[in-house]
Every structure is written in structure tokens, then in C-alpha cells.
Design a protein around this motif. Structure first.
Motif, PDB file in Angstrom:
ATOM      1  N   ALA A 108      64.329  80.885  14.311  1.00 37.09           N
ATOM      2  CA  ALA A 108      63.440  79.613  13.482  1.00 37.09           C
ATOM      3  C   ALA A 108      64.273  79.981  11.622  1.00 37.09           C
ATOM      4  CB  ALA A 108      62.654  79.826  12.961  1.00 37.09           C
ATOM      5  N   VAL A 109      64.531  81.138  11.551  1.00 39.73           N
ATOM      6  CA  VAL A 109      65.372  80.966   9.974  1.00 39.73           C
ATOM      7  C   VAL A 109      66.721  80.578  10.165  1.00 39.73           C
ATOM      8  CG1 VAL A 109      67.170  83.316   8.845  1.00 39.73           C
ATOM      9  CG2 VAL A 109      64.233  83.237   9.296  1.00 39.73           C
ATOM     10  N   LEU A 110      67.737  80.919  11.360  1.00 36.40           N
ATOM     11  CA  LEU A 110      69.325  80.803  11.903  1.00 36.40           C
ATOM     12  C   LEU A 110      68.638  78.551  11.705  1.00 36.40           C
ATOM     13  CD1 LEU A 110      70.402  82.616  14.536  1.00 36.40           C
ATOM     14  CD2 LEU A 110      71.750  82.661  11.739  1.00 36.40           C
ATOM     15  N   ILE A 111      68.125  78.048  12.556  1.00 39.95           N
ATOM     16  CA  ILE A 111      68.076  76.891  12.311  1.00 39.95           C
ATOM     17  C   ILE A 111      67.660  75.996  11.067  1.00 39.95           C
ATOM     18  CG2 ILE A 111      65.949  74.973  13.603  1.00 39.95           C
ATOM     19  CD1 ILE A 111      65.456  77.189  16.286  1.00 39.95           C
ATOM     20  N   PHE A 112      66.644  76.385  10.139  1.00 36.31           N
ATOM     21  CA  PHE A 112      66.453  76.355   9.031  1.00 36.31           C
ATOM     22  C   PHE A 112      67.818  76.843   8.066  1.00 36.31           C
ATOM     23  CE2 PHE A 112      61.974  76.116  10.690  1.00 36.31           C
ATOM     24  CZ  PHE A 112      61.886  74.688  10.224  1.00 36.31           C
ATOM     25  N   SER A 113      68.388  77.338   7.949  1.00 33.09           N
ATOM     26  CA  SER A 113      69.940  77.194   7.548  1.00 33.09           C
ATOM     27  C   SER A 113      70.378  77.243   7.621  1.00 33.09           C
ATOM     28  CB  SER A 113      70.149  79.479   7.893  1.00 33.09           C
ATOM     29  OG  SER A 113      68.988  80.310   7.836  1.00 33.09           O
ATOM     30  N   GLY A 114      70.582  76.482   9.194  1.00 32.22           N
ATOM     31  CA  GLY A 114      71.526  75.336   9.207  1.00 32.22           C
ATOM     32  C   GLY A 114      71.379  74.057   9.016  1.00 32.22           C
ATOM     33  N   ILE A 115      69.979  73.599   8.693  1.00 34.80           N
ATOM     34  CA  ILE A 115      69.821  72.772   7.883  1.00 34.80           C
ATOM     35  C   ILE A 115      69.260  72.141   6.739  1.00 34.80           C
ATOM     36  CG2 ILE A 115      67.087  70.962   7.565  1.00 34.80           C
ATOM     37  CD1 ILE A 115      66.616  72.332  10.861  1.00 34.80           C
ATOM     38  N   SER A 116      69.422  73.405   6.843  1.00 35.25           N
ATOM     39  CA  SER A 116      69.963  73.772   4.781  1.00 35.25           C
ATOM     40  C   SER A 116      71.453  73.182   4.698  1.00 35.25           C
ATOM     41  CB  SER A 116      69.191  75.145   3.916  1.00 35.25           C
ATOM     42  OG  SER A 116      67.774  75.493   4.502  1.00 35.25           O
ATOM     43  N   TYR A 117      72.201  74.263   5.346  1.00 35.68           N
ATOM     44  CA  TYR A 117      74.073  74.357   4.833  1.00 35.68           C
ATOM     45  C   TYR A 117      74.137  72.363   5.194  1.00 35.68           C
ATOM     46  CZ  TYR A 117      78.332  74.222   6.292  1.00 35.68           C
ATOM     47  OH  TYR A 117      79.604  73.972   5.578  1.00 35.68           O
ATOM     48  N   ARG A 118      73.610  71.884   6.941  1.00 32.88           N
ATOM     49  CA  ARG A 118      73.769  70.234   6.429  1.00 32.88           C
ATOM     50  C   ARG A 118      73.393  69.090   5.099  1.00 32.88           C
ATOM     51  NH1 ARG A 118      77.654  67.528   7.621  1.00 32.88           N
ATOM     52  NH2 ARG A 118      77.492  65.309   8.098  1.00 32.88           N
ATOM     53  N   LEU A 119      71.752  70.550   5.153  1.00 32.93           N
ATOM     54  CA  LEU A 119      71.680  68.992   3.844  1.00 32.93           C
ATOM     55  C   LEU A 119      72.810  69.218   2.294  1.00 32.93           C
ATOM     56  CD1 LEU A 119      67.572  69.706   3.868  1.00 32.93           C
ATOM     57  CD2 LEU A 119      68.683  67.415   3.912  1.00 32.93           C
ATOM     58  N   ALA A 120      72.613  70.615   2.534  1.00 37.59           N
ATOM     59  CA  ALA A 120      73.574  70.407   0.779  1.00 37.59           C
ATOM     60  C   ALA A 120      75.272  70.034   0.979  1.00 37.59           C
ATOM     61  CB  ALA A 120      73.948  72.375   0.709  1.00 37.59           C
ATOM     62  N   ASP A 121      75.629  70.346   2.547  1.00 39.95           N
ATOM     63  CA  ASP A 121      76.961  69.745   2.607  1.00 39.95           C
ATOM     64  C   ASP A 121      76.810  67.983   2.617  1.00 39.95           C
ATOM     65  OD1 ASP A 121      79.547  69.607   3.464  1.00 39.95           O
ATOM     66  OD2 ASP A 121      78.824  68.802   5.651  1.00 39.95           O
ATOM     67  N   VAL A 122      76.364  67.498   3.199  1.00 40.35           N
ATOM     68  CA  VAL A 122      75.215  65.729   3.016  1.00 40.35           C
ATOM     69  C   VAL A 122      75.634  65.694   1.102  1.00 40.35           C
ATOM     70  CG1 VAL A 122      74.203  63.779   2.519  1.00 40.35           C
ATOM     71  CG2 VAL A 122      75.336  65.282   5.108  1.00 40.35           C
ATOM     72  N   MET A 123      74.125  66.450   0.757  1.00 41.16           N
ATOM     73  CA  MET A 123      74.139  66.090  -0.907  1.00 41.16           C
ATOM     74  C   MET A 123      75.158  66.316  -1.791  1.00 41.16           C
ATOM     75  SD  MET A 123      70.415  66.062  -0.633  1.00 41.16           S
ATOM     76  CE  MET A 123      70.164  67.894  -0.128  1.00 41.16           C
ATOM     77  N   VAL A 124      75.420  67.832  -1.657  1.00 47.28           N
ATOM     78  CA  VAL A 124      77.203  68.213  -2.151  1.00 47.28           C
ATOM     79  C   VAL A 124      78.345  67.862  -1.718  1.00 47.28           C
ATOM     80  CG1 VAL A 124      77.894  70.055  -4.051  1.00 47.28           C
ATOM     81  CG2 VAL A 124      75.383  70.020  -2.875  1.00 47.28           C
TER      82      VAL A 124
END
Lengths: 568, 125
Positions: free
Chosen positions: A38-54
Motif C-alpha cells: 500500500a505504501v509503495l502504491i501511494f508513493s507511486g501515486i504521489s510521485y506521479r502527482l508531483a511529476d505531473v504538477m511540478v
């Protein structure tokens, strides 16, 4: 699915765990695993969000480069010494996206205040088509105007980096370098011929089109020709300077045009007389006539032809201008430019020989050169005896000055065909070594041309200290079906020659279109009185720069034996 | 088993961090490269404009006009001003040179006399 199943299994085990400690251990492990997942999945999602937004902002910055992929820069054109002749400089062009413009009237009113804009109605018309996403508003604007437009802050109005083709020397190379349209597409001259090859990726691409032209020589020839055209009241003129291996170092045709400003150009100014001007060349063709006679063995320098009486063929009368009215040797016929004797020389070798030689000389085909505007010669439909006789002294066969220069250069330069070029090739074209006349014939023709400058009609072209050789020619211009009456006749006067006569290095051709008689020329309009002095002025300025063997004027001894000079 | 899982997780996180860091580095390097390329392009554009301007300033017509304005005593070289090496070694030319040399000698003697006179005048004062 397996994960869910393991989790449900985990809850079932939890219920049973109170009674079984090993199962509790297993359940912990499974929970830990599920938690990590679960942590890995949420990390992935967070990273992708950062990637898209920043990070995507940087990517957007990259795509906002103001260079349009459709606008391409062009390579420079330089002369043989690397002097810049044509280049592309960076400018800005203004465009609009009508679908984004909010208030067309306000935008048009604001843009109309900027100088160089197409006018309020035109701007409104351009912006009114909402379906379009791109319309040009102004091309090649100055940096100041660019700033002014950007300061208006109109939504949907943008700038693009653009390139403008600049011809630094304005009119000087107009007919050879040519010009481009507003998008940089070549439309005339070398620009047209090498339009595709001249496109480069960016300014870091250092490729250049190196021509054989020489800025200094072009400037001299242009200046002197312009002076001659003005002095003799000619309608126009053209001149070419070429090395004896075919490299053209100056090409001038007057009137000319400014390729930077095509709006004020006339079609007459865009006519390249050197390559497109196909006309009868007059006595210049006597060079070819004597070359054929000597090379075919039909006559030698001392062969005598009677030039006492004019020749009448059909309705035409072949006569001499200020003729000697006596039998002339071949050498005299050339030096004194006798039409009667030339016609008789042609009769000596005949029509078939003449036509075969003309074909070999390339006078019956379109000349080869990189400039796309080249005229095809006008050849008589039937090569009769009258044609043979008239071609001998330059009528009945119309060719371009370029064609004539290439042929005469080939004849005088050892007799091997040369192909004129304006492109400086690192690896010269393989010369197919087509022999036109023997080297002996070539030397004799050269000496005959030297005699024409020393004692004949081209005297005024001579300069001290250098062996200039040449020949003049005066031809009537075709007017309707004939050459007009005596009072309305227009002439084309030509000089063709070179230097030094013992080892020719450079050839010059000068032509004046319809020169007028003046007090200075004692009322004469023949080539010896107008175009020969013009050639003299050009020689006088170019020889000190080009010629390595100054101060060595030779005397045509061989020819002199057959020429009877008369004291005036 | 636990240790293996913990180590694997640690390695996984480490690799993730490294990959992420590399990606960021690449993005920033690419940005910097693009900046450099843009700068190069701008420099090339500027050089082209300067070259064009330099060529424009050196057009034969302009140079001729400037020569006419500032070098009034100089004129373009004409063919009759040049001689061959053979002519150079001819005797009459040598005579000309000798004559010129004599002239120079006389001028030099006159100059020395003038200097001597000036010196006398100064000494008298």
C-alpha cells in the motif's frame, strides 16, 4: 485478487489466532507485506502527482520555444574570397490565433496604432475567422515593434522567430544571386536553383554556398558598365568576366534590381541579358568563322578572298562597313572585320562543315550553367547557302552572350571545351576534354584577336603594358520582320576579349544595347567607338589586380605578315 | 525472512530514490542543455547580424566614397603604373633611381646645413 484473498485469509486466521500462535505470526507477516504494498502504491501515486504538477512545467517551458518549425533558416552565399553576398538574419513576425482573441474590434484598434501593421480593416478581416488558429499579422518586424506589440498584451496575438533574407550588395549581384520570397523560398537566380540545398537546420549549421564570383571585380565591372550605358545613352548593357577555365567572376546585366525590395522592380530589370538575352551577335561570330576555316583546312592566314564588290544573295546585300574594297587575306578579313570576305570564307568550307562545327561548339544547344534563367539559341530552320554566309558575319543565328563567351573562350584557350560555372566546387567537374579546334588553330585565332586590338576595330580596348586580345561586333536589332530602316535601326554592340594573349587567363565580354551616337564618337555607333572604350576602362582597372605578367605586351608577328596596314 | 524482506524493501526504496534522482538530474540537465543551445543559437544569430553589418560597411561603393572623402591624394592603381621585372632591371630605370638618389643626397645635405645653422642661432642666443 491474490492479495485480497490473502487479506481475507488473514482475517479468518485472526479469528482462529487466539488459539494458534504460529498463525498469528503468519498473519503479521502478511499484514506487513500488504502494508508495504500500500505504501509503495501511494508513493507511486504521489510521485506521479508531483511529476505531473511540478516537472511537467519544465516540459511546457521547452515546448514554448518561439521558433516555428515551419520557418527555416537559409545558408549564406559567399564570393570566392568568402565575402558575404546573401545571408539570413533573425527577425520577429507577428501572428494571431483568432479563436483566442476576445474582442476583435479592440484588438484591431490597438494593433492599428503600431506602424507596419496591415490596417484596421485588414486586421479585422484576418481576426474575424474564428475557426482559424493561425493568421500572419506582420512579417519581419523590428525588435522595437515586437516589444510594442507584446506590450499591448492582446490575448491570441503572438510572436514567432523568423528569418529574413538580406542581399548586402543590393543591385550588384541581383541577376546571378537572384532573390527569395518572404518565406525564404528562392524565386530567381542561384537562390531558386539551390533553394532546397540552401535550407539549414539552425544558425549553428555553418554550411555556405561558395560562388566563383569576386566582389571587387563585380563592383568594377558594374561601375564601368553603368558609366558606359549612361555615357552612350544605351538602353541597357551586360558584361561578364570569366577565367579561361570557365569560372565566372563577374556577371552584370543592366538595368538591374534591388532584391531586398522587389515591389519596385520591373520585368525589364529582372531580365538577365547575359543568359536570357538571345540575339544575333554580329562580327563576333567571325572568330568562329576563321576558327572553322583554319581548323578544317579550308583556308590559312594568307588565303586571299576578294572583298572588292558587295555580294548579292536574293534580296540581301552583303557589304562592308568602311570596307577596304580590295582582295583581303583571311588575316585582313578578320582584323578589318570584312563581311564580304567572311561570307566568302564560309563559302569555302560550306554549310555542312559550318553546321557541324557550330554543333560541336555548342552554339546550337542551350548552354549549361547553374543559373536557371537561360535562353535557348534561335537556329535557322533551313541551313541554306545564304544562312552559311550570313552566319559567317553574325546574322541568322541568335545566341546568348554566355554561350558566345563560353565558345570563344574554349576556342582561344587551347581548343578544349569549357563549361561556364558560378559555383566554386571543391572537386571540379570532370572535364570531358572535348576538343573543338586544334591547339594550333587556337593560337592563330588568339593572335588574330590580338591583331584586331593592335591594328583593327578593337584598338580602343587596348591598354599599355598588357597583351589584350579581342574582337568587336555590331549587330542590328531585329525589329518586326526585319532590322528597320536606316533612321530607326537599333544596334547591339559587343566586345569580347581577354588577357594576356600569350597565356590567356581571363576573358571579358561587354555588350551595349542600342547605344546612341555622340560628339565624342563622331556620330558613329559601332562597337569600336563605344563598347571597346568601355572594355578598355574595365581592363585598366582589373588588370593591375588580376594579371601577374604586366608590362609584357606582345606583337602578333605571325599575323602581321599577312596584314597590309594603311597609314591614315 | 523478516530481515530479507526489510533488506529488499530498503534496496527497493534506495533504487526508487536513485531512479527518481536520476530522472530529476536528467530533466535539469536537459533544461540546462536547452538553455546552452538557445544561447549558442542566439550567439550565432548575433554573429550573423554582425557579419552582415560588417559586410555592409565594407561594400565597395561605401569604401569608394570613404576613400574619396579621406584619401583625396590616392587614386586606384592603373595598369601603366606597373612594370615587369625585366623593365625594372633596365638601365634607364636604374638611371632614374640614381637621379632620385642624387636628389635625396642633396636634400639630406641641405637638411644637415639647416640643422647646423639652427644650432649656431641657438648658441648665439
Amino acid at each position: 485478487m491474490r492479495l485480497f484473498r490473502s487479506l481475507f485469509d488473514g482475517f479468518a486466521l485472526w479469528r482462529r489466532a487466539k488459539s494458534h500462535s504460529t498463525l498469528i505470526e503468519a498473519l503479521r507477516n502478511r499484514l506487513l507485506f500488504a502494508g508495504v504494498c500500500a505504501v509503495l502504491i501511494f508513493s507511486g501515486i504521489s510521485y506521479r502527482l508531483a511529476d505531473v504538477m511540478v516537472l511537467s512545467q519544465f516540459i511546457d517551458c521547452r515546448s514554448k520555444n518561439w521558433t516555428s518549425p515551419g520557418i527555416i533558416q537559409k545558408a549564406d552565399i559567399v564570393d570566392r574570397n568568402g565575402e558575404l553576398l546573401a545571408t539570413s538574419i533573425t527577425t520577429a513576425s507577428c501572428y494571431a490565433d483568432p479563436s483566442v482573441v476576445i474582442d476583435i474590434d479592440e484588438a484591431a484598434a490597438k494593433l492599428n496604432e503600431i506602424p507596419g501593421m496591415p490596417g484596421i480593416d485588414r486586421i479585422k478581416q484576418k481576426l474575424s475567422n474564428r475557426k482559424k488558429h493561425f493568421v500572419w499579422l506582420a512579417r519581419h518586424i523590428t525588435p522595437q515593434l515586437r516589444t510594442q506589440i507584446m506590450d499591448l498584451g492582446i490575448p491570441g496575438v503572438h510572436m514567432l522567430k523568423d528569418y529574413k533574407r538580406i542581399y548586402i550588395h543590393k543591385n550588384l549581384f541581383s541577376h546571378v544571386i537572384g532573390c527569395s520570397d518572404i518565406d525564404g523560398e528562392g524565386i530567381y537566380g542561384l537562390e531558386r536553383k539551390f533553394s532546397k540545398q540552401l535550407f539549414i537546420k539552425d544558425a549553428t549549421d555553418k554550411r555556405k554556398l561558395v560562388t566563383t564570383l569576386d566582389l571587387r571585380m563585380q563592383a568594377i565591372v558594374h561601375e564601368e558598365l553603368e558609366r558606359a550605358v549612361k555615357k552612350f545613352g544605351a538602353a541597357g548593357g551586360n558584361a561578364m568576366l570569366m577565367t579561361t577555365n570557365g569560372e565566372l567572376i563577374a556577371i552584370v546585366s543592366l538595368p538591374d534590381f534591388n532584391p531586398n525590395n522587389l515591389k519596385s522592380t520591373t520585368s525589364d530589370a529582372m531580365f538577365n541579358r547575359n543568359t536570357l538575352g538571345v540575339f544575333e551577335q554580329g562580327s563576333i561570330l567571325k572568330i568562329l568563322n576563321v576558327a572553322i576555316a583554319i581548323d578544317s583546312g579550308a583556308a590559312s592566314l594568307g588565303t586571299v578572298f576578294d572583298a572588292t564588290e558587295p555580294i548579292k544573295i536574293g534580296k540581301y546585300l552583303i557589304n562592308d562597313f568602311r570596307g577596304k574594297k580590295r582582295p583581303l587575306t583571311l588575316a585582313e578579313a578578320f582584323v578589318f572585320s570584312s563581311n564580304i570576305a567572311s561570307a566568302k570564307i564560309a563559302q569555302a568550307f560550306g554549310a555542312s562543315v559550318q553546321k557541324a562545327y557550330m554543333k560541336k561548339f555548342g552554339m546550337l544547344d542551350k548552354p549549361q550553367i547553374e543559373i536557371p534563367e537561360v535562353g535557348r539559341p534561335l537556329i535557322p530552320a533551313h541551313w541554306t547557302e545564304a544562312t552559311t554566309m550570313s552566319v559567317a558575319y553574325g546574322y541568322g543565328l541568335a545566341v546568348s552572350p554566355l554561350q558566345l563567351l563560353a565558345t570563344v573562350t574554349s576556342i582561344i584557350n587551347g581548343g578544349v571545351r569549357i563549361v561556364p560555372t558560378v559555383i566554386n566546387r571543391r572537386h571540379p567537374r570532370a572535364n570531358d576534354q572535348i576538343r573543338l579546334v586544334s591547339s594550333e588553330t587556337s593560337a592563330i585565332v588568339r593572335e588574330l584577336m590580338r591583331s584586331a586590338v593592335c591594328y583593327g576595330t578593337a584598338k580602343k580596348a587596348s591598354i599599355d603594358g598588357t597583351s589584350i586580345f579581342g574582337k568587336t561586333g555590331t549587330a542590328y536589332k531585329v525589329s518586326g520582320r526585319g532590322y528597320g530602316s536606316d533612321s530607326t535601326r537599333k544596334r547591339i554592340t559587343t566586345f569580347i576579349g581577354g588577357f594576356p594573349s600569350d597565356d590567356p587567363q581571363y576573358m571579358l565580354l561587354v555588350t551595349l544595347d542600342d547605344p546612341k551616337p555622340s560628339q565624342e564618337t563622331f556620330g558613329y555607333v559601332t562597337a569600336g567607338w563605344n563598347v571597346a572604350p568601355a572594355a578598355h576602362d574595365i581592363f585598366n582597372r582589373i588588370v593591375p589586380i588580376l594579371c601577374e605578367s604586366v608590362g609584357k605586351a606582345s606583337t602578333p608577328i605571325k599575323v602581321l605578315k599577312y596584314v597590309k596596314l594603311e597609314k591614315r | 525472512m523478516n530481515k530479507a524482506i526489510v533488506v529488499s524493501l530498503f534496496v527497493l526504496i534506495l533504487v526508487g530514490i536513485c531512479v527518481s534522482r536520476v530522472k530529476y538530474e536528467v530533466v535539469f540537465l536537459r533544461k540546462s542543455l536547452e538553455g546552452i543551445n538557445k544561447e549558442m543559437e542566439k550567439c550565432s544569430d548575433d554573429i550573423k547580424i554582425y557579419s552582415a553589418e560588417w559586410s555592409y560597411l565594407n561594400t565597395p561603393q561605401r569604401l569608394k566614397a570613404l576613400c574619396g572623402k579621406y584619401l583625396k591624394n590616392l587614386k586606384p592603381l592603373e595598369n601603366n603604373q606597373l612594370i615587369s621585372y625585366e623593365q625594372f632591371t633596365q638601365s634607364h630605370f636604374q638611371e632614374d633611381c640614381n637621379r632620385t638618389q642624387e636628389g635625396h643626397n642633396k636634400a639630406f645635405v641641405a637638411f644637415l646645413n639647416g640643422v647646423a645653422k639652427a644650432k649656431d642661432v641657438l648658441e648665439e642666443r
